[in-house]
Enzyme design. Structure first.
Site, PDB file in Angstrom:
ATOM      1  CG  HIS A   1      -2.117  -1.003   1.110  1.00  9.98           C
ATOM      2  ND1 HIS A   1      -2.746  -1.510   2.026  1.00  9.98           N
ATOM      3  CD2 HIS A   1      -2.576  -1.718  -0.087  1.00  9.98           C
ATOM      4  CE1 HIS A   1      -3.551  -2.420   1.793  1.00  9.98           C
ATOM      5  NE2 HIS A   1      -3.578  -2.609   0.307  1.00  9.98           N
TER       6      HIS A   1
ATOM      7  CD  GLU B   1     -10.698  -6.510  17.429  1.00  7.08           C
ATOM      8  OE1 GLU B   1     -11.160  -6.436  18.390  1.00  7.08           O
ATOM      9  OE2 GLU B   1     -10.736  -5.664  16.402  1.00  7.08           O
TER      10      GLU B   1
ATOM     11  CB  ALA C   1       1.388  -8.150  17.283  1.00  8.63           C
TER      12      ALA C   1
HETATM   13  P1  NAD Z   1      -7.246  -2.193  10.478  1.00  6.29           P
HETATM   14  O1  NAD Z   1      -6.968  -0.989  11.071  1.00  6.29           O
HETATM   15  O2  NAD Z   1      -8.535  -2.409   9.589  1.00  6.29           O
HETATM   16  O3  NAD Z   1      -7.372  -3.333  11.462  1.00  6.29           O
HETATM   17  C1  NAD Z   1      -6.476  -3.165  12.521  1.00  6.29           C
HETATM   18  C2  NAD Z   1      -6.588  -4.826  13.315  1.00  6.29           C
HETATM   19  O4  NAD Z   1      -5.296  -4.811  14.131  1.00  6.29           O
HETATM   20  C3  NAD Z   1      -7.735  -5.082  13.919  1.00  6.29           C
HETATM   21  O5  NAD Z   1      -8.087  -6.207  13.526  1.00  6.29           O
HETATM   22  C4  NAD Z   1      -7.163  -5.074  15.271  1.00  6.29           C
HETATM   23  O6  NAD Z   1      -8.035  -6.025  16.118  1.00  6.29           O
HETATM   24  C5  NAD Z   1      -5.808  -5.387  15.318  1.00  6.29           C
HETATM   25  N1  NAD Z   1      -5.005  -4.978  16.588  1.00  6.29           N
HETATM   26  C6  NAD Z   1      -5.143  -4.081  17.306  1.00  6.29           C
HETATM   27  N2  NAD Z   1      -4.248  -4.157  17.912  1.00  6.29           N
HETATM   28  C7  NAD Z   1      -3.140  -5.096  17.747  1.00  6.29           C
HETATM   29  C8  NAD Z   1      -2.173  -5.601  18.353  1.00  6.29           C
HETATM   30  N3  NAD Z   1      -1.649  -5.175  19.375  1.00  6.29           N
HETATM   31  N4  NAD Z   1      -1.462  -6.581  17.771  1.00  6.29           N
HETATM   32  C9  NAD Z   1      -2.098  -7.434  16.830  1.00  6.29           C
HETATM   33  N5  NAD Z   1      -3.348  -6.854  16.259  1.00  6.29           N
HETATM   34  C10 NAD Z   1      -3.727  -5.947  16.682  1.00  6.29           C
HETATM   35  O7  NAD Z   1      -6.067  -2.679   9.568  1.00  6.29           O
HETATM   36  P2  NAD Z   1      -5.620  -3.065   8.143  1.00  6.29           P
HETATM   37  O8  NAD Z   1      -6.531  -4.378   8.143  1.00  6.29           O
HETATM   38  O9  NAD Z   1      -4.199  -2.948   8.223  1.00  6.29           O
HETATM   39  O10 NAD Z   1      -6.207  -1.979   7.344  1.00  6.29           O
HETATM   40  C11 NAD Z   1      -5.789  -0.697   7.315  1.00  6.29           C
HETATM   41  C12 NAD Z   1      -5.303   0.073   6.194  1.00  6.29           C
HETATM   42  O11 NAD Z   1      -4.995   1.558   6.430  1.00  6.29           O
HETATM   43  C13 NAD Z   1      -4.240  -0.693   5.456  1.00  6.29           C
HETATM   44  O12 NAD Z   1      -4.298  -0.807   4.141  1.00  6.29           O
HETATM   45  C14 NAD Z   1      -3.106   0.653   5.714  1.00  6.29           C
HETATM   46  O13 NAD Z   1      -2.511   0.729   4.582  1.00  6.29           O
HETATM   47  C15 NAD Z   1      -3.736   1.631   6.211  1.00  6.29           C
HETATM   48  N6  NAD Z   1      -3.096   1.966   7.624  1.00  6.29           N
HETATM   49  C16 NAD Z   1      -1.618   1.890   7.868  1.00  6.29           C
HETATM   50  C17 NAD Z   1      -1.213   2.152   9.031  1.00  6.29           C
HETATM   51  C18 NAD Z   1       0.292   1.978   9.438  1.00  6.29           C
HETATM   52  O14 NAD Z   1       1.242   2.068   8.489  1.00  6.29           O
HETATM   53  N7  NAD Z   1       0.842   1.810  10.655  1.00  6.29           N
HETATM   54  C19 NAD Z   1      -1.929   2.564  10.244  1.00  6.29           C
HETATM   55  C20 NAD Z   1      -3.503   2.697  10.150  1.00  6.29           C
HETATM   56  C21 NAD Z   1      -3.962   2.585   8.597  1.00  6.29           C
END
Ligand code: NAD
Ligand code: ZN
Length: 238
Positions: free
Chosen positions: A114, A211, A227
């Site tokens: 992405h 979850e 994680a």
């Molecule tokens: P999402 O935000 O849709 O889902 C996050 C998931 O992480 C949830 O299922 C949740 O249960 C889980 N989660 C929360 N805390 C956690 C932990 N400590 N350990 C493991 N899992 C945990 O994320 P997505 O499916 O990656 O979709 C988000 C989209 O937005 C991606 O395509 C990404 O490109 C973008 N995004 C990126 C970032 C980043 O680069 N850090 C941050 C936010 C969104």
């Protein structure tokens, strides 16, 4: 907790999502309110948003750059880098994240499907590759243009755009005997389909997160937990 065994004939494909960076202080995106860091996705992360108000899009990603640079990799990022160190070219990491915490933890065999926060590219499909860019753009006037005249945009795959390097991803999934999916809600496609592709090829599929994801039924095993707490020590490498 039962460990995940990795034998000398296994090839591992890892898919990570926003959840793996949550313990580093970066907000996930489909948190309860459906917002990403307080913003509606359709205002900051779609081709329409870019056409309508590129200044707002740049402000949003400039802030993500600042937050990303301040954040530090957590034990989950390090555990994956360590696994790569042990199994080498039988390891491949595909991340949906746009932060660089995997690289900063030492991962090298990885692909950002992405895009990446620290890069920009031409808004036109003119063929110029993305360039490194750490700038904070407070105003659109500060944003440069490509040699072709197109405005520079974040090197981010907006919702509705095609992810990067899908051919290579499909090839790696095809070769994998074990797929690990970590911290992703299973709601963003095509990434949410990867587990199905792996199952079709006969691979073991393990989800790791606090979850169940939306595509939970496609996994052969679910390891519940954060994680950063679960990954260190999870792998039994032959
Ligand atoms: P999402 O935000 O849709 O889902 C996050 C998931 O992480 C949830 O299922 C949740 O249960 C889980 N989660 C929360 N805390 C956690 C932990 N400590 N350990 C493991 N899992 C945990 O994320 P997505 O499916 O990656 O979709 C988000 C989209 O937005 C991606 O395509 C990404 O490109 C973008 N995004 C990126 C970032 C980043 O680069 N850090 C941050 C936010 C969104
Ligand atoms: Zn251009």
């Amino acid at each position: 907790m039962a460990g995940i065994s990795i034998t000398s004939s296994d090839r591992v494909f890892v898919l990570t999502g926003a959840g793996i960076s949550a313990e580093s202080g970066l907000p996930t995106f489909r948190a309860e309110d459906g917002l990403w860091a307080g913003n509606r996705i359709e205002d900051v992360c779609t081709p329409e948003a870019w056409r309508r108000n590129p200044g707002l899009v740049w402000t949003f990603y400039s802030k993500r750059r600042v937050d990303g640079a301040k954040a530090q990799p957590n034990p989950a990022h390090f555990a994956l880098a360590e696994l790569e160190g042990r199994i080498g070219d039988r390891y491949f990491l595909c991340t949906q994240n746009v932060d660089d915490l995997h690289e900063r933890a030492g991962s090298t065999r990885l692909l950002h499907m992405h895009g990446e926060l620290a890069k920009s590219r031409c808004e036109r499909d003119c063929g110029k590759p993305p360039v490194e860019d750490h700038a904070f753009y407070a105003s659109l006037d500060e944003v440069g243009r490509c040699a072709c005249g197109g405005r520079m945009r974040p090197h981010i795959v907006f919702f509705g755009e095609m992810p990067l390097e899908m051919d290579r991803i499909q090839d790696e999934i095809h070769k994998a005997t074990l797929m690990l999916v970590i911290g992703t809600s299973g709601s963003v496609y095509p990434a949410a389909s990867f587990v199905h592709w792996a199952r079709q090829g006969g691979a073991r599929t393990v989800y790791i997160g606090p979850e169940h994801p939306l595509n939970a039924s496609a996994f052969t095993q679910i390891v519940e937990g954060k994680a950063g707490e679960v990954l260190p020590g999870l792998f039994d490498v032959e």
